[in-house]
Design a protein around this motif. Structure first.
Motif, PDB file in Angstrom:
ATOM      1  N   THR A 446       0.831  -1.269  -0.039  1.00  0.00           N
ATOM      2  CA  THR A 446      -0.090   0.128  -0.003  1.00  0.00           C
ATOM      3  C   THR A 446       0.881   1.260  -0.079  1.00  0.00           C
ATOM      4  OG1 THR A 446      -0.020   0.118   2.462  1.00  0.00           O
ATOM      5  CG2 THR A 446      -1.725  -1.184   1.386  1.00  0.00           C
ATOM      6  N   ASP A 447       0.213   2.398  -0.369  1.00  0.00           N
ATOM      7  CA  ASP A 447       0.839   3.758  -0.474  1.00  0.00           C
ATOM      8  C   ASP A 447       1.266   3.970   1.175  1.00  0.00           C
ATOM      9  OD1 ASP A 447       0.477   3.864  -3.133  1.00  0.00           O
ATOM     10  OD2 ASP A 447      -1.276   5.392  -2.953  1.00  0.00           O
ATOM     11  N   TRP A 448       0.354   3.665   2.092  1.00  0.00           N
ATOM     12  CA  TRP A 448       0.610   3.842   3.486  1.00  0.00           C
ATOM     13  C   TRP A 448       2.266   3.125   4.006  1.00  0.00           C
ATOM     14  CZ3 TRP A 448       1.465   0.843   8.024  1.00  0.00           C
ATOM     15  CH2 TRP A 448       1.161   1.456   9.210  1.00  0.00           C
ATOM     16  N   GLU A 449       2.473   2.095   3.458  1.00  0.00           N
ATOM     17  CA  GLU A 449       3.488   1.213   3.811  1.00  0.00           C
ATOM     18  C   GLU A 449       4.851   1.925   3.290  1.00  0.00           C
ATOM     19  OE1 GLU A 449       2.932  -3.497   3.968  1.00  0.00           O
ATOM     20  OE2 GLU A 449       1.270  -2.633   2.380  1.00  0.00           O
ATOM     21  N   TYR A 453       7.543   3.150   5.533  1.00  0.00           N
ATOM     22  CA  TYR A 453       8.698   2.568   6.031  1.00  0.00           C
ATOM     23  C   TYR A 453       9.777   2.585   4.856  1.00  0.00           C
ATOM     24  CZ  TYR A 453       5.249  -0.288   8.458  1.00  0.00           C
ATOM     25  OH  TYR A 453       4.339  -0.734   9.409  1.00  0.00           O
ATOM     26  N   PHE A 454       9.575   3.104   3.653  1.00  0.00           N
ATOM     27  CA  PHE A 454      10.864   3.077   2.604  1.00  0.00           C
ATOM     28  C   PHE A 454      11.976   3.583   3.065  1.00  0.00           C
ATOM     29  CE2 PHE A 454      12.644   4.409  -1.329  1.00  0.00           C
ATOM     30  CZ  PHE A 454      12.640   3.368  -2.133  1.00  0.00           C
ATOM     31  N   GLU A 455      12.064   4.707   3.366  1.00  0.00           N
ATOM     32  CA  GLU A 455      13.210   5.558   4.111  1.00  0.00           C
ATOM     33  C   GLU A 455      13.617   5.195   5.348  1.00  0.00           C
ATOM     34  OE1 GLU A 455      15.017  10.118   4.740  1.00  0.00           O
ATOM     35  OE2 GLU A 455      12.916   9.860   4.006  1.00  0.00           O
ATOM     36  N   ILE A 456      12.769   4.951   6.295  1.00  0.00           N
ATOM     37  CA  ILE A 456      13.165   5.164   7.728  1.00  0.00           C
ATOM     38  C   ILE A 456      13.572   3.772   8.386  1.00  0.00           C
ATOM     39  CG2 ILE A 456      12.219   5.845   9.925  1.00  0.00           C
ATOM     40  CD1 ILE A 456      10.434   7.979   8.518  1.00  0.00           C
ATOM     41  N   ILE A 457      12.623   2.731   7.884  1.00  0.00           N
ATOM     42  CA  ILE A 457      12.910   1.609   8.532  1.00  0.00           C
ATOM     43  C   ILE A 457      14.259   0.821   8.155  1.00  0.00           C
ATOM     44  CG2 ILE A 457      12.123  -0.864   8.838  1.00  0.00           C
ATOM     45  CD1 ILE A 457      10.600   1.198  10.469  1.00  0.00           C
TER      46      ILE A 457
END
Length: 457
Positions: A446-449, A453-457
């Motif tokens: 999803t866009d929310w995921e 998460y993309f950059e930070i996790i």
């Protein structure tokens, strides 16, 4: 010339086709998801189908709303080769399609082995159980749906983002909105009259471009037919006006979800009087209605996937947005899942407010009616009535509703009441179809995921 709604028999159906000089008619039926599928059929083929039925590829019992094939059902699949399934035409379902120059539409339903999975057949079996108990069931469904100044092409070009509603802002019950767009409202009302799903009331709801329509009460089977046809042809009418209507349970986190409330009542077959009305009891609630409410309440968590059938359905069931979160009941209380509406011998009823706009009308009505009948059979008593804001109160854990489609499907699959009322074949097939739906959702990011998460996790 014969009125389409006066057609009752095979001979009547043949006569009206001949009178209109039609070379073809439309024939359609509804699948698991409440989607109408069908075809134009030649007069000779249709006359033959009236007498002896016809065949429809049973893949429509084995695929989802995007034509993707289930891999987890027994009835049909690659292992069976997707054979044809027998179908019967329903002459009494004849309707004129107002924008097709006298074209007639006939509904159909699966028969023989496939009837165990047929949504319309499933509801009819529950109605027959009500008759065995001495009751006739009446129902009325009402729907909220959003209208957009979009087309099937434009929404895809936009990736379903930044869609333009028919009207801006929050403006429930607006006389301005329905007057400015009176041409559209009159088209809706006229279509509903011609196609025999008459609308008792229609108005703007709270949110940009949202409309609510209440379909007039009828017998349970007729009410489901009318609701299913309303949803189908409301979308057709919208697109013919270069608009789009959606019955998604919740299309945006910023606005309330869309309901498909069900009003239910029982009448005694012996004398035609209300089985719910007792003027000597508080709120006119008879003992039969109390048992019925108890059944609705107790089995709501078990029958939930028939009421909330999509992954999206569960985003609607949150506090403070006019949708219930527990199987509660109250008198004239719109914060509860069940709203008892005191009235007369004709109008005493219960509103099943859990109902979602995305539900298959045949299955949602079957679930509601079946659960109420179970309450009568077992003489269950409801939990304490909720007064005030149900969202701010603690309720019995037994009244908690499953929070995901997967959880709901597991509960449904294990329900003895579901198997008793709908049959093992239907329960296993339908539960598998909902498990498939959840699995399909899990394949996607999803866009929310991505944002989270993309950059930070």
């Amino acid at each position: 010339m014969q009125n389409p709604r006066d057609v009752k028999t095979i001979d009547d159906a043949k006569k009206i086709v001949e009178e209109r000089g039609l070379s073809h008619v439309k024939v359609g039926l509804f699948d698991n998801d409440g989607i109408m599928l069908g075809k134009y059929m030649s007069k000779s083929k249709f006359f033959s189908a009236l007498e002896s039925g016809f065949a429809f590829c049973d893949v429509i019992l084995g695929w989802d709303s995007k034509d993707q094939l289930y891999d987890n059902v027994k009835y049909t699949g690659w292992h069976t080769g997707y054979p044809d399934a027998p179908v019967r035409v329903l002459p009494h379902s004849c309707r004129e399609i107002p924008f097709e120059n006298g074209m007639l539409l006939f509904m159909a339903e699966f028969k023989d082995q496939a009837e165990a999975l047929c949504p319309r057949g499933t509801l009819r079996r529950v109605i027959e159980k009500a008759a065995e108990l001495g009751f006739d069931a009446c129902a009325a469904l009402e729907y909220e749906f959003f209208m957009f100044q979009e087309t099937p092409e434009s929404v895809r070009e936009k990736g379903f983002r930044n869609l333009k509603p028919l009207t801006p802002d929050w403006f429930g019950y607006s006389m301005i909105r329905n007057s400015v767009h009176s041409d559209l409202y009159h088209q809706i009302l006229e279509m509903a009259e011609v196609m025999d799903f008459p609308i008792e009331g229609i108005h703007t709801e709270t949110g940009p471009g949202v409309i609510e329509a209440a379909i007039a009460v009828d017998s349970a089977e007729n009410a489901a037919d009318k609701a299913a046809l309303f949803k189908t042809f409301m979308k057709v009418l919208a697109q013919r006006n270069e608009l789009m209507a959606t019955f998604m349970a919740k299309w945006s986190p910023d606005y309330p979800g869309q309901s498909g409330h069900i009003h239910l009542s029982l009448f005694n077959r012996k004398d035609g009087k209300s089985a719910f009305f007792d003027p000597n009891q508080k709120h006119n609630v008879s003992q039969i209605q109390r048992h019925f409410i108890a059944g609705l309440q107790r089995l709501m968590p078990e029958f939930l996937p028939m009421i909330a059938p999509t992954v999206n359905s569960y985003t609607r069931l949150i506090p403070g947005f006019w949708a219930p979160t527990d199987a509660t009941w109250g008198v004239e209380n719109r914060t509860t899942a069940l709203r008892v509406i005191p009235g007369s011998d004709k109008s005493q009823r219960v509103e099943y407010r859990l109902g979602s706009a995305d539900a298959n009308p045949y299955l949602s009505l079957a679930a509601a009616l079946a659960s109420g009948l179970q309450g009568i059979i077992h003489q269950w008593e409801p939990e304490e009535q909720v007064k005030g804001n149900a969202y701010e109160q603690d309720h019995s854990p037994e009244l908690a509703l499953p929070s995901t489609l997967w959880e709901a499907a597991q509960k449904f699959k294990q329900s003895e009441a579901a198997r008793t009322m709908f049959g093992d074949t239907f329960v296993e097939h339908y539960a598998a179809s909902r498990e498939w739906e959840e699995r399909e959702f899990r394949k996607h990011i999803t866009d929310w995921e991505m944002d989270r998460y993309f950059e930070i996790i």
